[in-house]
Design an enzyme around this catalytic site. Structure first.
Site, PDB file in Angstrom:
ATOM      1  N   HIS A   1      -5.285  -3.271  12.029  1.00  0.00           N
ATOM      2  CA  HIS A   1      -4.362  -2.308  12.627  1.00  0.00           C
ATOM      3  C   HIS A   1      -4.180  -2.529  14.132  1.00  0.00           C
ATOM      4  O   HIS A   1      -3.107  -2.248  14.663  1.00  0.00           O
ATOM      5  CB  HIS A   1      -4.815  -0.882  12.277  1.00  0.00           C
ATOM      6  CG  HIS A   1      -4.713  -0.617  10.793  1.00  0.00           C
ATOM      7  ND1 HIS A   1      -5.529   0.254  10.120  1.00  0.00           N
ATOM      8  CD2 HIS A   1      -3.879  -1.153   9.851  1.00  0.00           C
ATOM      9  CE1 HIS A   1      -5.192   0.260   8.822  1.00  0.00           C
ATOM     10  NE2 HIS A   1      -4.203  -0.599   8.640  1.00  0.00           N
TER      11      HIS A   1
ATOM     12  N   GLY B   1       4.758  -5.586  -4.656  1.00  0.00           N
ATOM     13  CA  GLY B   1       5.179  -5.959  -3.303  1.00  0.00           C
ATOM     14  C   GLY B   1       5.560  -7.429  -3.179  1.00  0.00           C
ATOM     15  O   GLY B   1       6.444  -7.775  -2.392  1.00  0.00           O
TER      16      GLY B   1
ATOM     17  N   ASP C   1      -1.065  -7.297   2.593  1.00  0.00           N
ATOM     18  CA  ASP C   1      -2.454  -6.823   2.692  1.00  0.00           C
ATOM     19  C   ASP C   1      -2.998  -6.449   1.305  1.00  0.00           C
ATOM     20  O   ASP C   1      -3.296  -5.282   1.040  1.00  0.00           O
ATOM     21  CB  ASP C   1      -2.455  -5.604   3.642  1.00  0.00           C
ATOM     22  CG  ASP C   1      -3.832  -5.007   3.814  1.00  0.00           C
ATOM     23  OD1 ASP C   1      -4.834  -5.725   3.637  1.00  0.00           O
ATOM     24  OD2 ASP C   1      -3.908  -3.797   4.131  1.00  0.00           O
TER      25      ASP C   1
HETATM   26  N1  SAM Z   1      -2.012  -1.864   3.903  1.00  0.00           N
HETATM   27  C1  SAM Z   1      -2.852  -0.688   3.740  1.00  0.00           C
HETATM   28  C2  SAM Z   1      -3.351  -0.264   5.107  1.00  0.00           C
HETATM   29  O1  SAM Z   1      -3.585  -1.121   5.964  1.00  0.00           O
HETATM   30  O2  SAM Z   1      -3.486   0.946   5.325  1.00  0.00           O
HETATM   31  C3  SAM Z   1      -3.998  -0.917   2.802  1.00  0.00           C
HETATM   32  C4  SAM Z   1      -3.635  -1.561   1.502  1.00  0.00           C
HETATM   33  S1  SAM Z   1      -4.945  -1.834   0.377  1.00  0.00           S
HETATM   34  C5  SAM Z   1      -5.908  -3.059   1.142  1.00  0.00           C
HETATM   35  C6  SAM Z   1      -4.140  -2.724  -0.901  1.00  0.00           C
HETATM   36  C7  SAM Z   1      -3.236  -1.861  -1.779  1.00  0.00           C
HETATM   37  O3  SAM Z   1      -2.397  -2.712  -2.570  1.00  0.00           O
HETATM   38  C8  SAM Z   1      -3.983  -0.987  -2.779  1.00  0.00           C
HETATM   39  O4  SAM Z   1      -3.628   0.345  -2.538  1.00  0.00           O
HETATM   40  C9  SAM Z   1      -3.481  -1.453  -4.153  1.00  0.00           C
HETATM   41  O5  SAM Z   1      -3.306  -0.388  -5.080  1.00  0.00           O
HETATM   42  C10 SAM Z   1      -2.140  -2.063  -3.815  1.00  0.00           C
HETATM   43  N2  SAM Z   1      -1.625  -3.107  -4.725  1.00  0.00           N
HETATM   44  C11 SAM Z   1      -2.314  -3.991  -5.475  1.00  0.00           C
HETATM   45  N3  SAM Z   1      -1.483  -4.889  -6.047  1.00  0.00           N
HETATM   46  C12 SAM Z   1      -0.220  -4.577  -5.615  1.00  0.00           C
HETATM   47  C13 SAM Z   1       1.066  -5.160  -5.783  1.00  0.00           C
HETATM   48  N4  SAM Z   1       1.233  -6.264  -6.525  1.00  0.00           N
HETATM   49  N5  SAM Z   1       2.125  -4.593  -5.178  1.00  0.00           N
HETATM   50  C14 SAM Z   1       1.983  -3.482  -4.410  1.00  0.00           C
HETATM   51  N6  SAM Z   1       0.782  -2.885  -4.191  1.00  0.00           N
HETATM   52  C15 SAM Z   1      -0.310  -3.433  -4.773  1.00  0.00           C
END
Ligand code: SAM
Length: 297
Positions: free
Chosen positions: A19, A153, A178
């Site tokens: 961040h 994503g 991420d």
């Molecule tokens: N970017 C966030 C932050 O910095 O606050 C944290 C994200 S966390 C590390 C990863 C997230 O990706 C999880 O909530 C998970 O459910 C989601 N996720 C996993 N596979 C995904 C996909 N193919 N597309 C979108 N989201 C996904």
């Protein structure tokens, strides 16, 4: 597949690195007038309680944000990116105590410019976290500037690049990738997604978080990203933060990295100054350290 919940890890050392880097990058991009499309392919829930059960009462924040706050007694004397990071967190905590942690969607949403020049596209697949994210973003009342989708994503990114042209005709995008890497295929998906994105939109700024763990795919990912950046003749930056070994039996993550393609030219120096303070503040023991490497075509 959905065993990962970011709430368990919010405000840990990896979030601190991620961040700080995200905010410093966005601040730089916003020094230019034209609007930017901001894309967060793996958005999480957006906001997290650090005093709730999911965070185990902030257990991981104890080795991340809370330690940084202890070391940062005088905000005014901190390196600018650290100061900005802590100030942004402060905006979500009017009580003065860090109880709420803003994830990447909330941090980016706060920085959107008022006149709807910038657009924020958020993707989260988790059946629980996706509606929570939508609710958290709705609370910020930013209208159509923010869009939340329960979609993959990686797939969505293909449809969004190149981004639309702004009124001045320029196309600008910053993409945060991420994943949780809970499934091994995420490593290969990140590389192929970057390869594809650079073909679609070579001038975008891409930020990729990755864990530093004893797994060949994890070890290989930053090398692969470097190769892709070099092949596309784009500049890159790789910043790592390791807090070192915890207590005996602690198997949690102790190091991670942020790999950027087309980083702001000022970022390496900013991150070196920031990590020179953050690294020692979060260091636990053997294996601690930080590094910022760069390359250009
Ligand atoms: N970017 C966030 C932050 O910095 O606050 C944290 C994200 S966390 C590390 C990863 C997230 O990706 C999880 O909530 C998970 O459910 C989601 N996720 C996993 N596979 C995904 C996909 N193919 N597309 C979108 N989201 C996904």
């Amino acid at each position: 597949m959905f065993s990962y919940r970011h709430a368990f890890h919010a405000a840990n050392h990896a979030d601190v690195l991620k961040h700080i880097t995200l905010l410093a990058t966005l601040r730089h991009l916003q020094q230019k007038e034209p609007g930017i499309t901001l894309i967060d392919t793996h958005a999480g829930a957006g906001l997290y309680r650090l005093d709730g059960d999911y965070s185990q009462k902030g257990a991981e924040a104890a080795d991340g944000l809370f330690k940084l706050l202890e070391a940062a007694d005088d905000l005014a004397n901190l390196p600018e990116p650290v100061q900005d990071y802590l100030q942004q967190i402060g905006h979500f905590n009017s009580s003065g105590q860090a109880r709420i942690y803003p994830g990447s969607p909330a941090l980016m949403a706060r920085l959107l410019r008022q006149d709807a020049r910038d657009r924020l596209k958020l993707f989260e697949m988790h059946p629980t976290d996706s509606p929570v994210l939508a609710g958290n973003m709705a609370q910020l009342a930013l209208g159509r500037a923010v869009q939340v989708s329960r979609e993959d994503g990686f797939e969505a990114l293909r449809k969004l690049l190149p981004p639309p042209a702004s009124s001045s005709g320029s196309r600008r995008a910053m993409v945060l990738i991420d994943p949780s890497y809970e499934i091994k295929s995420d490593y290969a998906k990140v590389s192929s997604s970057i390869q594809d994105s650079l073909k679609r939109f070579a001038t975008g700024t891409y930020l990729i978080w990755y864990p530093i763990i004893a797994r060949p795919e994890a070890h290989e990912l930053p090398r692969r990203l470097r190769t892709l950046a070099n092949q596309a003749r784009r500049s890159w930056l790789n910043a790592t933060l390791a807090i070192g070994k915890g207590q005996a039996g602690d198997t949690g993550l102790s190091a991670s990295g942020m790999f950027l393609i087309n980083p702001p030219f000022t970022l390496a120096e900013q991150l070196r100054t920031a990590l020179a303070m953050v690294g020692p503040a979060l260091a636990r023991g053997v294996g601690k350290g930080w590094q910022v490497e760069t390359g250009s075509p």
